[in-house]
Motif scaffolding. Structure first.
Motif, PDB file in Angstrom:
ATOM      1  N   LEU A  85       2.876  -7.182  -3.338  1.00 39.26           N
ATOM      2  CA  LEU A  85       2.653  -5.790  -3.727  1.00 39.26           C
ATOM      3  C   LEU A  85       1.319  -5.727  -4.454  1.00 39.26           C
ATOM      4  O   LEU A  85       1.075  -6.515  -5.380  1.00 39.26           O
ATOM      5  N   ILE A  86       0.483  -4.792  -4.046  1.00 37.45           N
ATOM      6  CA  ILE A  86      -0.805  -4.584  -4.707  1.00 37.45           C
ATOM      7  C   ILE A  86      -0.752  -3.227  -5.397  1.00 37.45           C
ATOM      8  O   ILE A  86      -0.583  -2.191  -4.746  1.00 37.45           O
ATOM      9  N   VAL A  87      -0.868  -3.261  -6.708  1.00 37.86           N
ATOM     10  CA  VAL A  87      -0.813  -2.065  -7.543  1.00 37.86           C
ATOM     11  C   VAL A  87      -2.231  -1.737  -7.989  1.00 37.86           C
ATOM     12  O   VAL A  87      -3.029  -2.636  -8.280  1.00 37.86           O
ATOM     13  N   GLY A  88      -2.540  -0.459  -8.041  1.00 41.04           N
ATOM     14  CA  GLY A  88      -3.843  -0.041  -8.537  1.00 41.04           C
ATOM     15  C   GLY A  88      -3.829   1.427  -8.915  1.00 41.04           C
ATOM     16  O   GLY A  88      -2.832   2.116  -8.725  1.00 41.04           O
ATOM     17  N   TYR A  89      -4.935   1.882  -9.444  1.00 44.26           N
ATOM     18  CA  TYR A  89      -5.090   3.290  -9.804  1.00 44.26           C
ATOM     19  C   TYR A  89      -6.200   3.852  -8.934  1.00 44.26           C
ATOM     20  O   TYR A  89      -7.358   3.495  -9.101  1.00 44.26           O
ATOM     21  N   ASN A  90      -5.838   4.657  -7.975  1.00 44.49           N
ATOM     22  CA  ASN A  90      -6.732   5.195  -6.949  1.00 44.49           C
ATOM     23  C   ASN A  90      -7.279   4.075  -6.056  1.00 44.49           C
ATOM     24  O   ASN A  90      -8.386   4.146  -5.565  1.00 44.49           O
ATOM     25  N   HIS A  91      -6.498   3.066  -5.863  1.00 42.01           N
ATOM     26  CA  HIS A  91      -6.966   1.960  -5.029  1.00 42.01           C
ATOM     27  C   HIS A  91      -6.765   2.220  -3.541  1.00 42.01           C
ATOM     28  O   HIS A  91      -7.471   1.651  -2.730  1.00 42.01           O
ATOM     29  N   LYS A  92      -5.833   3.113  -3.175  1.00 43.86           N
ATOM     30  CA  LYS A  92      -5.679   3.435  -1.748  1.00 43.86           C
ATOM     31  C   LYS A  92      -6.899   4.199  -1.241  1.00 43.86           C
ATOM     32  O   LYS A  92      -7.367   3.953  -0.141  1.00 43.86           O
ATOM     33  N   GLY A  93      -7.405   5.102  -2.040  1.00 47.81           N
ATOM     34  CA  GLY A  93      -8.517   5.937  -1.615  1.00 47.81           C
ATOM     35  C   GLY A  93      -9.890   5.429  -2.023  1.00 47.81           C
ATOM     36  O   GLY A  93     -10.902   5.870  -1.479  1.00 47.81           O
ATOM     37  N   PHE A  94      -9.938   4.491  -2.981  1.00 49.86           N
ATOM     38  CA  PHE A  94     -11.243   4.046  -3.461  1.00 49.86           C
ATOM     39  C   PHE A  94     -11.406   2.528  -3.460  1.00 49.86           C
ATOM     40  O   PHE A  94     -12.214   1.982  -2.722  1.00 49.86           O
ATOM     41  N   ASP A  95     -10.679   1.824  -4.311  1.00 47.15           N
ATOM     42  CA  ASP A  95     -10.916   0.389  -4.493  1.00 47.15           C
ATOM     43  C   ASP A  95     -10.764  -0.417  -3.208  1.00 47.15           C
ATOM     44  O   ASP A  95     -11.648  -1.213  -2.865  1.00 47.15           O
TER      45      ASP A  95
END
Length: 187
Positions: A85-95
């Motif tokens: 699982l890869i968690v991020g903050y705005n990682h789907k659209g940016f990172d």
């Protein structure tokens, strides 16, 4: 899922355009909070990024002796491949798209969980286009009681994001409200 299979990732960049801007910092921690990767990245082409520097405080002096993205690719790819699982903050659209544009293999089997997208439904602020407005990480962190951290430092941001991810998993009322809002939004 075991916490060791969860990773949280964040990047800092010279700007928002993944074709022309470059990565300045990458941080990855696992679900236990252990730092798996944290490094400044030396840009290939740019030596100045005034607008981004005003936000992330990363100057040329910070990165001029750092490794470039290609030198770090294998390390980062290996971490991403091992994740469940890869968690991020705005990682789907940016990172994640930004990393992919710079040659990092983001086409991995891991599931993606974007805290920003889920938090928008929990927070519940209506946007101008009828959906729910995306909130800053600082807003999410404050909402869940994670305060006094240095925003826009990738390592600080992954720690705050992971904290918020776990807080959201425990927030039954917020998740119930998010489900209701998602259904209402789909109608």
């Amino acid at each position: 899922m075991r916490k060791s299979k969860i990773i949280c990732i964040d990047i800092e960049t010279t700007g928002l355009d993944r074709r022309h801007d470059e990565i300045l910092q990458i941080s990855i921690i696992n679900g236990k909070g252990k730092t798996l990767y944290n490094s400044y990245i030396k840009p290939e082409y740019l030596t100045e990024w005034k607008e981004a520097e005003a936000v992330n405080k990363i100057s040329w002096d910070c990165v001029k002796f750092a490794p470039n993205i290609l030198a770090e690719k294998r390390k980062i790819d290996k971490i991403l491949r091992k994740a469940g699982l890869i968690v991020g903050y705005n990682h789907k659209g940016f990172d994640m798209p930004f990393l992919a544009a710079k040659g990092i293999d983001t086409a991995v089997k891991a599931k993606l969980y974007d805290v920003m997208l889920e938090f928008a439904y929990i927070y519940g602020e209506k946007g101008s286009r009828g959906g729910y407005k995306w909130q800053r990480l600082t807003t999410c962190a404050n909402y869940y009681g994670y305060t006094d951290y240095k925003a826009h430092d990738a390592l600080e941001d992954v720690r705050a994001t992971l904290y918020c991810y776990y807080a959201m998993q425990k927030d039954r009322k917020g998740r119930r409200e998010a489900r209701r809002r998602k259904c209402e939004n789909d109608e």
